[in-house]
Design a protein around this motif. Sequence first.
Motif, PDB file in Angstrom:
ATOM      1  N   ASP A  75       0.833  -1.428   0.023  1.00  0.00           N
ATOM      2  CA  ASP A  75      -0.117  -0.057   0.124  1.00  0.00           C
ATOM      3  C   ASP A  75       0.951   1.206   0.039  1.00  0.00           C
ATOM      4  O   ASP A  75       0.284   2.339  -0.518  1.00  0.00           O
ATOM      5  CB  ASP A  75      -1.013  -0.069   1.164  1.00  0.00           C
ATOM      6  N   GLU A  76       2.130   1.162   0.471  1.00  0.00           N
ATOM      7  CA  GLU A  76       3.118   2.411   0.468  1.00  0.00           C
ATOM      8  C   GLU A  76       3.552   2.726  -0.697  1.00  0.00           C
ATOM      9  O   GLU A  76       4.438   3.751  -0.932  1.00  0.00           O
ATOM     10  CB  GLU A  76       3.817   2.077   1.786  1.00  0.00           C
ATOM     11  N   ILE A  77       3.630   1.742  -1.649  1.00  0.00           N
ATOM     12  CA  ILE A  77       4.432   1.917  -2.779  1.00  0.00           C
ATOM     13  C   ILE A  77       3.393   2.224  -3.941  1.00  0.00           C
ATOM     14  O   ILE A  77       2.419   1.639  -4.402  1.00  0.00           O
ATOM     15  CB  ILE A  77       4.839   0.588  -3.513  1.00  0.00           C
ATOM     16  N   SER A  78       3.470   3.593  -3.951  1.00  0.00           N
ATOM     17  CA  SER A  78       2.371   4.375  -5.022  1.00  0.00           C
ATOM     18  C   SER A  78       3.112   4.562  -6.340  1.00  0.00           C
ATOM     19  O   SER A  78       4.246   4.522  -6.519  1.00  0.00           O
ATOM     20  CB  SER A  78       2.014   5.534  -4.553  1.00  0.00           C
ATOM     21  N   ILE A  79       2.214   4.830  -7.277  1.00  0.00           N
ATOM     22  CA  ILE A  79       2.852   5.424  -8.752  1.00  0.00           C
ATOM     23  C   ILE A  79       3.635   6.639  -8.412  1.00  0.00           C
ATOM     24  O   ILE A  79       4.418   6.830  -9.082  1.00  0.00           O
ATOM     25  CB  ILE A  79       1.588   5.663  -9.711  1.00  0.00           C
ATOM     26  N   GLU A  80       3.274   7.607  -7.606  1.00  0.00           N
ATOM     27  CA  GLU A  80       3.835   8.828  -7.122  1.00  0.00           C
ATOM     28  C   GLU A  80       5.169   8.378  -6.771  1.00  0.00           C
ATOM     29  O   GLU A  80       6.179   9.144  -7.308  1.00  0.00           O
ATOM     30  CB  GLU A  80       2.975   9.575  -6.337  1.00  0.00           C
ATOM     31  N   LEU A  81       5.339   7.614  -5.763  1.00  0.00           N
ATOM     32  CA  LEU A  81       6.693   7.279  -5.237  1.00  0.00           C
ATOM     33  C   LEU A  81       7.639   6.658  -6.203  1.00  0.00           C
ATOM     34  O   LEU A  81       8.804   6.972  -6.500  1.00  0.00           O
ATOM     35  CB  LEU A  81       6.436   6.196  -3.967  1.00  0.00           C
ATOM     36  N   LEU A  82       7.136   5.726  -7.054  1.00  0.00           N
ATOM     37  CA  LEU A  82       7.950   5.062  -8.201  1.00  0.00           C
ATOM     38  C   LEU A  82       8.375   6.157  -9.053  1.00  0.00           C
ATOM     39  O   LEU A  82       9.393   6.155  -9.510  1.00  0.00           O
ATOM     40  CB  LEU A  82       7.161   3.936  -8.820  1.00  0.00           C
ATOM     41  N   ALA A  83       7.350   7.161  -9.413  1.00  0.00           N
ATOM     42  CA  ALA A  83       7.947   8.012 -10.287  1.00  0.00           C
ATOM     43  C   ALA A  83       8.981   9.091  -9.724  1.00  0.00           C
ATOM     44  O   ALA A  83       9.910   9.431 -10.452  1.00  0.00           O
ATOM     45  CB  ALA A  83       6.523   9.030 -10.687  1.00  0.00           C
ATOM     46  N   GLU A  84       8.760   9.191  -8.578  1.00  0.00           N
ATOM     47  CA  GLU A  84       9.870  10.188  -8.124  1.00  0.00           C
ATOM     48  C   GLU A  84      11.114   9.404  -7.999  1.00  0.00           C
ATOM     49  O   GLU A  84      12.025   9.952  -8.146  1.00  0.00           O
ATOM     50  CB  GLU A  84       9.390  10.631  -6.480  1.00  0.00           C
ATOM     51  N   GLU A  85      10.959   8.311  -7.553  1.00  0.00           N
ATOM     52  CA  GLU A  85      12.384   7.527  -7.331  1.00  0.00           C
ATOM     53  C   GLU A  85      13.142   7.343  -8.511  1.00  0.00           C
ATOM     54  O   GLU A  85      14.178   7.154  -8.668  1.00  0.00           O
ATOM     55  CB  GLU A  85      12.184   6.161  -6.683  1.00  0.00           C
ATOM     56  N   ALA A  86      12.115   6.781  -9.540  1.00  0.00           N
ATOM     57  CA  ALA A  86      12.860   6.795 -10.972  1.00  0.00           C
ATOM     58  C   ALA A  86      13.105   8.161 -11.680  1.00  0.00           C
ATOM     59  O   ALA A  86      13.939   8.070 -12.686  1.00  0.00           O
ATOM     60  CB  ALA A  86      11.891   5.834 -11.945  1.00  0.00           C
ATOM     61  N   GLY A  87      12.660   9.354 -11.343  1.00  0.00           N
ATOM     62  CA  GLY A  87      12.845  10.241 -12.133  1.00  0.00           C
ATOM     63  C   GLY A  87      12.370  10.666 -13.078  1.00  0.00           C
ATOM     64  O   GLY A  87      12.893  11.205 -14.053  1.00  0.00           O
TER      65      GLY A  87
ATOM     66  N   GLN B 167      -3.243  -0.980  -9.149  1.00  0.00           N
ATOM     67  CA  GLN B 167      -3.481  -2.395  -9.105  1.00  0.00           C
ATOM     68  C   GLN B 167      -2.509  -3.177 -10.141  1.00  0.00           C
ATOM     69  O   GLN B 167      -1.780  -4.280  -9.628  1.00  0.00           O
ATOM     70  CB  GLN B 167      -4.861  -2.646  -9.310  1.00  0.00           C
ATOM     71  N   GLU B 168      -2.353  -2.758 -11.150  1.00  0.00           N
ATOM     72  CA  GLU B 168      -1.809  -3.462 -12.316  1.00  0.00           C
ATOM     73  C   GLU B 168      -0.078  -3.360 -11.863  1.00  0.00           C
ATOM     74  O   GLU B 168       0.605  -4.317 -12.115  1.00  0.00           O
ATOM     75  CB  GLU B 168      -1.783  -2.842 -13.756  1.00  0.00           C
ATOM     76  N   PHE B 169       0.283  -2.255 -11.118  1.00  0.00           N
ATOM     77  CA  PHE B 169       1.661  -2.017 -10.821  1.00  0.00           C
ATOM     78  C   PHE B 169       1.959  -2.864  -9.510  1.00  0.00           C
ATOM     79  O   PHE B 169       3.043  -3.741  -9.801  1.00  0.00           O
ATOM     80  CB  PHE B 169       2.033  -0.680 -10.474  1.00  0.00           C
TER      81      PHE B 169
END
Length: 200
Positions: free
Chosen positions: A33-45, A59-61
């Motif tokens: 639940d803590e791994i959001s699209i927003e977090l991944l986008a930020e981490e990946a730049g 959900q797909e992610f």
Amino acid sequence: MTSTTGRIRMSPEGRREQLLELGTQLLSTRTLDEISIELLAEEAGISRGLLYHYFGNKQEFHVAVVRRAVEQLVAITAPRDIEDPLEQLAASVGAYLDYVVENYTGYVSLVRAAAGGNEELRAIYDEGRRALTDRIFEVTGEAGLQALGLSDSPAIRLIVDGWSAMVESVIVAWVKDPHGLSREELLNRLAHALPALVLL
């Protein structure tokens, strides 16, 4: 920790692979639940819009990340070149234990998500569990099964499934509190528990 890899031109396959790897890394210390699209986008730049190009929604992610994590677990616990089947079993359980230690938060959230009614995650979880238990019969061979006191039958596979569930439960609890058991003692007891269950 924002990377600059978003500015590097990558193939769609390469970018998706990069994002999945990053997702599994994040899962080691965070719940699903803590791994959001927003977090991944930020981490990946990269932008959220680009992420939605590879994963239609959260959900797909999550499903893709869980599938990758389970694939890694199955690979990490692959049998090694150990002749004694009981030692081999203990080595595989040891690799599983190390994985849970290194990915405790994410692993526990995966187990809870699978048990919480999410059918896709449950199916992936069950596939991973099946791969781990089937391996005992497929890799050990007839002589190895006999050495463990096992045979290949529906009844024995049922017992192995139950043993596997027990191993998971005990290891998750041990990581939180070892209860005075060393790693070596724990692995020895878990490995010997399988033939003991069958021979009862």
